[in-house]
Design a protein around this motif. Sequence first.
Motif, PDB file in Angstrom:
ATOM      1  N   ASN A 195       4.015  18.711  21.624  1.00 14.51           N
ATOM      2  CA  ASN A 195       4.651  19.685  22.495  1.00 14.51           C
ATOM      3  C   ASN A 195       5.686  19.055  23.414  1.00 14.51           C
ATOM      4  OD1 ASN A 195       3.143  21.775  21.437  1.00 14.51           O
ATOM      5  ND2 ASN A 195       1.400  21.213  22.724  1.00 14.51           N
TER       6      ASN A 195
ATOM      7  N   ASP B 189       8.904  16.123  23.785  1.00 16.10           N
ATOM      8  CA  ASP B 189       9.929  15.519  22.930  1.00 16.10           C
ATOM      9  C   ASP B 189      10.831  14.649  23.775  1.00 16.10           C
ATOM     10  OD1 ASP B 189      11.370  14.887  20.729  1.00 16.10           O
ATOM     11  OD2 ASP B 189      12.019  16.917  20.294  1.00 16.10           O
TER      12      ASP B 189
ATOM     13  N   ASP C 117      14.404  14.127  25.623  1.00 18.97           N
ATOM     14  CA  ASP C 117      15.528  14.872  26.147  1.00 18.97           C
ATOM     15  C   ASP C 117      16.809  14.105  25.914  1.00 18.97           C
ATOM     16  OD1 ASP C 117      17.456  15.231  28.696  1.00 18.97           O
ATOM     17  OD2 ASP C 117      16.604  17.104  27.994  1.00 18.97           O
ATOM     18  N   ALA C 118      17.861  14.874  25.769  1.00 24.69           N
ATOM     19  CA  ALA C 118      19.155  14.266  25.438  1.00 24.69           C
ATOM     20  C   ALA C 118      19.637  13.329  26.528  1.00 24.69           C
ATOM     21  CB  ALA C 118      20.172  15.364  25.242  1.00 24.69           C
ATOM     22  N   VAL C 119      19.302  13.620  27.742  1.00 23.12           N
ATOM     23  CA  VAL C 119      19.943  12.897  28.831  1.00 23.12           C
ATOM     24  C   VAL C 119      19.391  11.497  28.998  1.00 23.12           C
ATOM     25  CG1 VAL C 119      20.350  12.861  31.297  1.00 23.12           C
ATOM     26  CG2 VAL C 119      20.635  14.963  30.017  1.00 23.12           C
ATOM     27  N   SER C 120      18.136  11.380  29.269  1.00 23.74           N
ATOM     28  CA  SER C 120      17.607  10.050  29.534  1.00 23.74           C
ATOM     29  C   SER C 120      17.083   9.405  28.268  1.00 23.74           C
ATOM     30  CB  SER C 120      16.472  10.131  30.538  1.00 23.74           C
ATOM     31  OG  SER C 120      15.360  10.718  29.925  1.00 23.74           O
ATOM     32  N   GLY C 121      16.837  10.214  27.260  1.00 25.43           N
ATOM     33  CA  GLY C 121      16.224   9.657  26.064  1.00 25.43           C
ATOM     34  C   GLY C 121      14.756   9.357  26.274  1.00 25.43           C
TER      35      GLY C 121
ATOM     36  N   GLU D  62       4.921  12.066  19.468  1.00 19.34           N
ATOM     37  CA  GLU D  62       4.722  13.214  18.594  1.00 19.34           C
ATOM     38  C   GLU D  62       4.008  12.725  17.340  1.00 19.34           C
ATOM     39  OE1 GLU D  62       7.121  16.748  16.335  1.00 19.34           O
ATOM     40  OE2 GLU D  62       8.213  15.106  17.242  1.00 19.34           O
TER      41      GLU D  62
ATOM     42  N   VAL E 193      24.685   9.407  29.540  1.00 23.72           N
ATOM     43  CA  VAL E 193      23.723  10.075  28.659  1.00 23.72           C
ATOM     44  C   VAL E 193      23.705   9.339  27.317  1.00 23.72           C
ATOM     45  CG1 VAL E 193      23.093  12.222  27.505  1.00 23.72           C
ATOM     46  CG2 VAL E 193      24.176  12.286  29.743  1.00 23.72           C
ATOM     47  N   HIS E 194      22.521   9.137  26.779  1.00 22.51           N
ATOM     48  CA  HIS E 194      22.432   8.505  25.448  1.00 22.51           C
ATOM     49  C   HIS E 194      23.125   9.384  24.415  1.00 22.51           C
ATOM     50  CE1 HIS E 194      18.454   6.413  26.771  1.00 22.51           C
ATOM     51  NE2 HIS E 194      19.535   5.864  27.295  1.00 22.51           N
TER      52      HIS E 194
ATOM     53  N   ASN F 125      22.630  10.745  21.632  1.00 21.44           N
ATOM     54  CA  ASN F 125      21.568  11.087  20.677  1.00 21.44           C
ATOM     55  C   ASN F 125      22.094  11.919  19.513  1.00 21.44           C
ATOM     56  OD1 ASN F 125      19.226   9.923  21.949  1.00 21.44           O
ATOM     57  ND2 ASN F 125      19.509  11.446  23.559  1.00 21.44           N
TER      58      ASN F 125
ATOM     59  N   TRP G 183      15.827  13.257  33.472  1.00 21.29           N
ATOM     60  CA  TRP G 183      16.706  14.293  32.930  1.00 21.29           C
ATOM     61  C   TRP G 183      16.444  15.668  33.526  1.00 21.29           C
ATOM     62  CZ3 TRP G 183      13.891  17.968  30.330  1.00 21.29           C
ATOM     63  CH2 TRP G 183      12.676  17.571  29.758  1.00 21.29           C
TER      64      TRP G 183
ATOM     65  N   ARG H 249      25.479  20.795  30.119  1.00 21.08           N
ATOM     66  CA  ARG H 249      24.856  21.195  28.851  1.00 21.08           C
ATOM     67  C   ARG H 249      25.463  22.463  28.264  1.00 21.08           C
ATOM     68  NH1 ARG H 249      20.582  19.127  31.764  1.00 21.08           N
ATOM     69  NH2 ARG H 249      19.454  17.443  30.708  1.00 21.08           N
TER      70      ARG H 249
ATOM     71  N   TRP I 284      18.076  17.862  16.053  1.00 22.99           N
ATOM     72  CA  TRP I 284      17.386  17.734  17.339  1.00 22.99           C
ATOM     73  C   TRP I 284      16.517  18.963  17.526  1.00 22.99           C
ATOM     74  CZ3 TRP I 284      17.380  13.700  20.683  1.00 22.99           C
ATOM     75  CH2 TRP I 284      16.940  13.903  21.997  1.00 22.99           C
ATOM     76  N   SER I 285      15.468  18.842  18.286  1.00 22.57           N
ATOM     77  CA  SER I 285      14.574  19.997  18.463  1.00 22.57           C
ATOM     78  C   SER I 285      15.298  21.145  19.174  1.00 22.57           C
ATOM     79  CB  SER I 285      13.355  19.583  19.278  1.00 22.57           C
ATOM     80  OG  SER I 285      13.769  19.171  20.561  1.00 22.57           O
TER      81      SER I 285
ATOM     82  N   ASP J   3      15.602  22.441  22.035  1.00 23.95           N
ATOM     83  CA  ASP J   3      15.265  21.822  23.326  1.00 23.95           C
ATOM     84  C   ASP J   3      15.910  22.654  24.436  1.00 23.95           C
ATOM     85  OD1 ASP J   3      14.944  20.088  25.440  1.00 23.95           O
ATOM     86  OD2 ASP J   3      16.191  18.492  24.606  1.00 23.95           O
TER      87      ASP J   3
ATOM     88  N   HIS K 186      16.145  24.054  27.929  1.00 26.06           N
ATOM     89  CA  HIS K 186      15.635  23.743  29.265  1.00 26.06           C
ATOM     90  C   HIS K 186      15.325  25.033  30.017  1.00 26.06           C
ATOM     91  CE1 HIS K 186      17.059  19.320  29.500  1.00 26.06           C
ATOM     92  NE2 HIS K 186      16.707  19.659  28.283  1.00 26.06           N
TER      93      HIS K 186
ATOM     94  N   PHE L  32      11.031  22.752  24.441  1.00 24.51           N
ATOM     95  CA  PHE L  32      10.905  22.099  23.131  1.00 24.51           C
ATOM     96  C   PHE L  32      10.270  23.059  22.124  1.00 24.51           C
ATOM     97  CE2 PHE L  32      10.774  18.212  25.885  1.00 24.51           C
ATOM     98  CZ  PHE L  32      12.012  17.730  25.493  1.00 24.51           C
TER      99      PHE L  32
ATOM    100  N   HIS M 183      10.308  21.734  16.470  1.00 25.83           N
ATOM    101  CA  HIS M 183      10.690  20.401  15.990  1.00 25.83           C
ATOM    102  C   HIS M 183      11.024  20.487  14.510  1.00 25.83           C
ATOM    103  CE1 HIS M 183       9.414  18.349  19.659  1.00 25.83           C
ATOM    104  NE2 HIS M 183       8.515  19.314  19.723  1.00 25.83           N
TER     105      HIS M 183
ATOM    106  N   ARG N  64      23.676  20.992  20.728  1.00 25.20           N
ATOM    107  CA  ARG N  64      24.458  20.424  21.831  1.00 25.20           C
ATOM    108  C   ARG N  64      24.420  18.905  21.864  1.00 25.20           C
ATOM    109  NH1 ARG N  64      20.714  19.217  26.055  1.00 25.20           N
ATOM    110  NH2 ARG N  64      18.641  19.967  25.535  1.00 25.20           N
ATOM    111  N   ILE N  65      23.514  18.316  21.104  1.00 28.66           N
ATOM    112  CA  ILE N  65      23.374  16.861  21.103  1.00 28.66           C
ATOM    113  C   ILE N  65      24.659  16.207  20.591  1.00 28.66           C
ATOM    114  CG2 ILE N  65      22.091  15.055  19.863  1.00 28.66           C
ATOM    115  CD1 ILE N  65      20.670  16.577  22.265  1.00 28.66           C
TER     116      ILE N  65
END
Lengths: 376, 640
Positions: A148, A150, A152-156, A161, B105-106, B108, B282, B338, B369-370, B372, B374, B389, B392, B430-431
């Motif tokens: 449940n 995962d 997040d894009a920002v901090s990684g 899982e 931001v990574h 991803n 984040w 975002r 990507w999931s 995700d 927010h 989330f 997946h 959006r990733i």
Amino acid sequence: MISFTKLFFWLIILPTLWLSPFEGTQNRFKTIKHEVIINHPGEKDPVFTILNEIQNQDGLPTRYTMDVYSVICLEEVCKVIPVKLFWNNTGEYQKYELAKGETLEKYEADLFETEDYIKLQSILANNNSPFKEVYIDEILTVPDEHGNEDVDAVSGATALELDEKDTVPGAALTCFTLWHWANGDVVLKIKAQTGKSASEIQLIDFILDKNNTYFHIALEELESRELYTAPFIDATIQKVLKEESVLRPAYKFLEKAGNDNYLKASKTLFVQGHKEQKLAALQSLKQTKQNVPKLYLDTLSDKVSTLNSYQETSLLLELMQSKNPNSQQVIKNVMPLLESEFLIARRAFWFLKNQILDDNQVNLVNAFEEQYKDRL
Amino acid sequence: MKRREFFSKGTKVALAAGSIPFITASCASTNDVVYNKKEDKWHHLGTGESGIVNRKKTTEFDVAVIGGGAAGICAAVSAARNGAKVVLVQDRPVLGGNASSEIHVHLNGVNNIKGKAERETGLIEEILLLNRFENEQESWSVWDHVLYEFVVREPNLTLMMNTQAMEAVMEGNKIKSALCWQGTTETMYTINADVFIDCSGDGLLAATSGAEYRTGREGKKEFDETFAPDEPDGWQMGATLIMESKDMGRPMKYSPPSFAIKYTHEGAHKKRHFKGFQDGIWWIEVGSDNDIIADFEQNRHKLMGYMHGVWDYIKNSGNFPEAETLALDWVGSFPGRRESRRFIGDYIVSERDMTEHKHFEDAVAYGGWSLDEHNPGGIENLSEPPSYFHYHFKEVYQFPFRSLYSKNVSNLMFAGRNVSQTHIALSSSRIMATCALQGQAVGTAASICNKRNVSPREVGQKHINELQEQLLRDDAFIPKRPANDPLDLARKSSLIFGSTTSSGAAKNLLNGMSRDIDGEINHWQSDGLSANVQLEWETPIDLSKVELKCDTNIKRNIMMRKDSRNDELYGNGVPKEMLKTLSLQGRVNGKWVDLGNISENKTRLIKFSFESIKVTAIKIDMTKTYGAENVKLFEVRCYA
């Protein structure tokens, strides 16, 4: 720990494998203790521990055991249970045992159920378990193991899982800890030890065994003992003729053998082997620093018409061009290839164009050139 | 106001705290620093001369790309490489958008499908690999320059930094020009182009063109989305500010600034965890249920307050003893956004397209990507989990070209978070690496618009095969769409073989699938090194290009991360599997002739280009990888 007798379902499933030969004849077995240093991803520092090697009456290691802890404990929040792990002599994990009266625990002090013990066994026996790729802090910070969370894009920031089938719910840390004990560093140490303990006769058995792991153990050990004599070379040839997947390590070994043994091995593999063995032999002969006599190469060229593929033919011709050019016997053997299917014929043509030919041969080659001038 | 009136009357320009003027078209004034140059008396003391400065310029391009994030970079570079004359307009001093040193931001992408990455290839792969070679130290500011290098080295590409595309000048339903303000040079550029691509995220240029767009969340009914709210609303996911700390090795005090907003974590959802807080959190996020663009500065100020408030909580609540020796080392001032506008294309991608893996004939990109999404409210709604989330993915989903061009502005495309999709679909796509794939797709499409003098819609309707084939040739991956390029002479070869084979088969190199996926092996792998692959043709071919795709282990992530994670799933260096040293030979009249050598390869897509030559065979000799004992290839192509 040996006296611990708390057995679980897996002992019922495979009783003969683990119980009968070992428990009933313990006096004929010898245990040798080895001090080993194991790196465990859950531990900051390498762990000094004892690996027990159990040898049979012939001195052959048959299994290994090690006493480990069920959970790596941080901040004193978890209960630590001693566990004995068992491996066979190639380092494959076999089973675990707990001390009598001990039980494994999950989060919040829930006890393992019977099915949890069975599942733990199947997790530890899977050397490709997802635990191979999981970080310990991912487990420690995420009590909810069912996907449940995962990233997040920002901090990684990552959270664990795992499918339910891959873990014992509520005991991921135990699974992680024991999986890395069972499938980590120790596996290589066991393989090396098995090689060291094996006699020369046992090493030959290892070479010929269907399980290729034994072959690799044997070759590592033979190289370490610098044993390149005929019995080992013969066994290696025998093995490689049946099993092409070990060609490369085999040739690494064969190339260190004496010249006679090396040439004998290469000829046998070329003559008797399938395509991959033939290619490996030709490649080795082309690249080796060993002495490869011209007469030997002439003999090999007698087989050129029996080769089944362009690749084998081309490689043989490359070998001849580089180590045995202008051999009349080779030329004689190659001339008929001008009548083969086109790609092979063209390859033979280009080989022959670089050889010193007699008039008749020149005429044949020129005729080929004229006939196929648009395709050369 | 009509464009002509804008020029003739002039417009008030307010120079804000930044260098970018805000034009209020309804409030004309004579104090126009941009256009009313007659009042600007530049006096040069050295020469004693006075003059009127010219701060208006007009430039012409085939393709104008707005926004220098991952999507914009890939759009611009792909268009330029495919022959278009391109300008890339970036409003910040660095490239990279959310992944830049301004935001951290990574980058991803499809990081984790059943425990493995399904990495995006093509240009974004090339960028991330370049970063691994040129930025071993994993510096964010060096990364900015890696991106800069990636862009400026393209001969067909002009880069304009610190330049904001502010307004579209229309000609019917086409954008004729983009008015762009370059703050550092006080210059107003009129950029004329045949095709415009808005990759700016917020999409100001596209919005001023009259392109249709929507904001907020669709209701469940509109697209039958499981995870959408029952009724539509205006909520848009927020922006985040990142902070980073370093361990000083001694206790460090922290006093929050006056603008910090007190944070207690009271009533916070359990999923608001602090794992990895050293590298930022984040969920320090603020969004909007109205005009999120208008709210930006207010939200930025709030975010700075929340960020310091949370750090104060970490440092001074007593709950984080491990933070005692930590001190803030880098703090963001420019939030990473975002969501805002989503422009409408001929198709709107929604949740079920993704979760049910809809097959699109015009697929040009993919994601995984999931979902995700927010929570509404961000940090101001603590009792909710920071993200839901929802879902997946177990395999990647396709993204169609029809969602990447405007339905009502005929020469406008977009890539990134502003494309044609629902709020729920956006929560996955959006990733940044997914956005980058869209960018490469629209950049390549723009080059086709340019070559064939057609609109983006016509590319989708009449030239989609050409677009897909070019993308695949350029190392993009389109799920379940193997390449089948009729110009590829490798497919016409009579024979292909590898000198040794430990897995796969040499013939796989011609099957059009440039990765192992869906349980299928599509590679050839040698058994040891050196190794070679040889192709034979029964009749000679004219050859001037050979292109290979080598293994870079796309099942393992390589983007730069703050924690420099290095394990099975994330690598922090050059992939060891990658081919390093190789050479190419062609057989001419029975003799092997050198056609090229590469000693330090840095790309997955390896290209040899040479004077056209007639050959009957080629041989690719591979001698080194970056550490792997075998070399693995996925594709060989040959072109006249």
